[in-house]
Write a protein that holds these residues in place. Sequence first.
Motif, PDB file in Angstrom:
ATOM      1  N   ALA A  16      61.916 -52.370  24.649  1.00  0.00           N
ATOM      2  CA  ALA A  16      60.801 -52.258  23.707  1.00  0.00           C
ATOM      3  C   ALA A  16      61.059 -51.108  22.736  1.00  0.00           C
ATOM      4  N   LEU A  17      60.406 -51.201  21.588  1.00  0.00           N
ATOM      5  CA  LEU A  17      60.561 -50.202  20.527  1.00  0.00           C
ATOM      6  C   LEU A  17      59.257 -49.433  20.328  1.00  0.00           C
ATOM      7  N   VAL A  18      59.357 -48.112  20.400  1.00  0.00           N
ATOM      8  CA  VAL A  18      58.250 -47.261  19.974  1.00  0.00           C
ATOM      9  C   VAL A  18      58.622 -46.693  18.607  1.00  0.00           C
ATOM     10  N   ALA A  19      57.828 -47.001  17.597  1.00  0.00           N
ATOM     11  CA  ALA A  19      58.067 -46.447  16.265  1.00  0.00           C
ATOM     12  C   ALA A  19      57.459 -45.049  16.224  1.00  0.00           C
ATOM     13  N   VAL A  20      58.310 -44.027  16.166  1.00  0.00           N
ATOM     14  CA  VAL A  20      57.819 -42.642  16.240  1.00  0.00           C
ATOM     15  C   VAL A  20      57.336 -42.223  14.853  1.00  0.00           C
ATOM     16  N   SER A  21      56.018 -42.061  14.760  1.00  0.00           N
ATOM     17  CA  SER A  21      55.371 -41.952  13.453  1.00  0.00           C
ATOM     18  C   SER A  21      54.923 -40.544  13.120  1.00  0.00           C
ATOM     19  N   LYS A  22      55.415 -39.538  13.857  1.00  0.00           N
ATOM     20  CA  LYS A  22      55.032 -38.156  13.544  1.00  0.00           C
ATOM     21  C   LYS A  22      55.385 -37.835  12.097  1.00  0.00           C
ATOM     22  N   THR A  23      54.511 -37.139  11.434  1.00  0.00           N
ATOM     23  CA  THR A  23      54.606 -36.731  10.008  1.00  0.00           C
ATOM     24  C   THR A  23      54.415 -37.895   9.019  1.00  0.00           C
ATOM     25  N   VAL A  24      54.410 -39.124   9.500  1.00  0.00           N
ATOM     26  CA  VAL A  24      54.234 -40.262   8.584  1.00  0.00           C
ATOM     27  C   VAL A  24      52.735 -40.446   8.323  1.00  0.00           C
ATOM     28  N   PRO A  25      52.325 -40.446   7.053  1.00  0.00           N
ATOM     29  CA  PRO A  25      50.892 -40.536   6.766  1.00  0.00           C
ATOM     30  C   PRO A  25      50.275 -41.883   7.162  1.00  0.00           C
ATOM     31  N   SER A  26      48.985 -41.846   7.418  1.00  0.00           N
ATOM     32  CA  SER A  26      48.287 -43.043   7.898  1.00  0.00           C
ATOM     33  C   SER A  26      48.416 -44.233   6.957  1.00  0.00           C
ATOM     34  N   GLU A  27      48.468 -43.986   5.643  1.00  0.00           N
ATOM     35  CA  GLU A  27      48.573 -45.120   4.696  1.00  0.00           C
ATOM     36  C   GLU A  27      49.841 -45.904   4.982  1.00  0.00           C
ATOM     37  N   ARG A  28      50.939 -45.190   5.253  1.00  0.00           N
ATOM     38  CA  ARG A  28      52.196 -45.907   5.533  1.00  0.00           C
ATOM     39  C   ARG A  28      52.138 -46.569   6.902  1.00  0.00           C
ATOM     40  N   PRO A  53      42.142 -42.645  15.642  1.00  0.00           N
ATOM     41  CA  PRO A  53      40.820 -43.289  15.496  1.00  0.00           C
ATOM     42  C   PRO A  53      40.735 -44.141  14.233  1.00  0.00           C
ATOM     43  N   ALA A  54      41.424 -43.726  13.161  1.00  0.00           N
ATOM     44  CA  ALA A  54      41.362 -44.475  11.904  1.00  0.00           C
ATOM     45  C   ALA A  54      42.245 -45.723  11.936  1.00  0.00           C
ATOM     46  N   LEU A  55      43.317 -45.673  12.718  1.00  0.00           N
ATOM     47  CA  LEU A  55      44.270 -46.792  12.689  1.00  0.00           C
ATOM     48  C   LEU A  55      44.037 -47.780  13.828  1.00  0.00           C
ATOM     49  N   GLY A  56      43.735 -47.236  15.006  1.00  0.00           N
ATOM     50  CA  GLY A  56      43.433 -48.101  16.147  1.00  0.00           C
ATOM     51  C   GLY A  56      44.543 -49.062  16.514  1.00  0.00           C
ATOM     52  N   SER A  57      44.145 -50.161  17.041  1.00  0.00           N
ATOM     53  CA  SER A  57      44.914 -51.356  17.428  1.00  0.00           C
ATOM     54  C   SER A  57      46.437 -51.287  17.523  1.00  0.00           C
ATOM     55  N   ALA A  58      46.960 -50.250  18.161  1.00  0.00           N
ATOM     56  CA  ALA A  58      48.366 -50.224  18.543  1.00  0.00           C
ATOM     57  C   ALA A  58      48.400 -49.604  19.930  1.00  0.00           C
ATOM     58  N   GLU A  59      49.569 -49.657  20.572  1.00  0.00           N
ATOM     59  CA  GLU A  59      49.740 -48.920  21.831  1.00  0.00           C
ATOM     60  C   GLU A  59      50.322 -47.572  21.446  1.00  0.00           C
ATOM     61  N   TRP A  60      49.555 -46.515  21.672  1.00  0.00           N
ATOM     62  CA  TRP A  60      49.970 -45.175  21.231  1.00  0.00           C
ATOM     63  C   TRP A  60      50.635 -44.420  22.368  1.00  0.00           C
ATOM     64  N   HIS A  61      51.859 -43.919  22.097  1.00  0.00           N
ATOM     65  CA  HIS A  61      52.630 -43.164  23.086  1.00  0.00           C
ATOM     66  C   HIS A  61      52.696 -41.701  22.679  1.00  0.00           C
ATOM     67  N   LEU A  62      52.432 -40.812  23.602  1.00  0.00           N
ATOM     68  CA  LEU A  62      52.697 -39.393  23.359  1.00  0.00           C
ATOM     69  C   LEU A  62      54.130 -39.114  23.808  1.00  0.00           C
ATOM     70  N   VAL A  63      54.959 -38.616  22.881  1.00  0.00           N
ATOM     71  CA  VAL A  63      56.365 -38.363  23.215  1.00  0.00           C
ATOM     72  C   VAL A  63      56.710 -36.874  23.200  1.00  0.00           C
ATOM     73  N   GLY A  64      55.764 -36.003  22.813  1.00  0.00           N
ATOM     74  CA  GLY A  64      56.049 -34.574  22.735  1.00  0.00           C
ATOM     75  C   GLY A  64      55.394 -33.812  23.867  1.00  0.00           C
ATOM     76  N   HIS A  65      55.781 -32.562  24.034  1.00  0.00           N
ATOM     77  CA  HIS A  65      55.249 -31.717  25.098  1.00  0.00           C
ATOM     78  C   HIS A  65      53.725 -31.641  25.009  1.00  0.00           C
TER      79      HIS A  65
END
Length: 219
Positions: A16-28, A53-65
């Motif tokens: 499976a692929l987790v798209a790591v979206s840190k620093t990527v703005p919500s619009e993108r 809360p604004a984006l919702g509907s994904a499976e959100w993974h915490l990958v940082g400490h």
Amino acid sequence: MAAACARSGRDPASVALVAVSKTVPSERLRLALAAGFDRLGENRVQEAADKIPALGSAEWHLVGHLQKNKAARAVELFDVIESVDSLALAVRLDRLLGEGRLSSRTRLPVYLQVNVDADPAKAGFDPAQLEAQLGAFLDLARLEVRGLMTVGWLRSGGIEARHTFIRLRELSDRLQGADGRLGSGLSMGMSDDYEMAIEEGSTLVRVGRALFGERPPTA
Ligand SMILES: *Cc1c(COP(=O)(O)O)cnc(C)c1O
């Protein structure tokens, strides 16, 4: 990812692929969700609290400490915590779940982060320490320990990263043999080394820059 699976005789559905979206703005990220990405990864609780809360509907993974004082917020926000790196943190997560902060699910999926090659730049358990404490993690009734997570030698992309991945797989095999309750998941592989990680058995790759482009230098 499909090519790496083909090279190593693996079923593409097993990675499976987790798209790591840190620093990527919500619009993108809205565009990424519309394009079909359904697992997103963040490394900071505060940033995630602004986005999820604004984006919702994904499976959100915490990958940082995860700092202990942010554990309650993390439990509210994330679907999977990949960066559990101490028994004290796991105990706290388990207790928070017991206090009913978890509305819809019964167990929180987690990965235990391992620093397989004692790299001072990386977080995670020493393998021997993890081996000694494994039973205590698996006794926590509200956590589902899906498997192990690691970070390869940063940006090396070479033989060192491959050794890291091989060592994590071997450790996982050994620990699963010792206690069958440990899940078989292996979260390993990032933009520079995800193909190699798949060849060595990864079930979850965490890819940021290769999808979203370079991050700002301070991130
Ligand atoms: C940022 C990050 C990634 C993604 O790294 P890229 O090099 O952008 O693919 C993966 N895992 C963790 C733990 C990260 O912090």
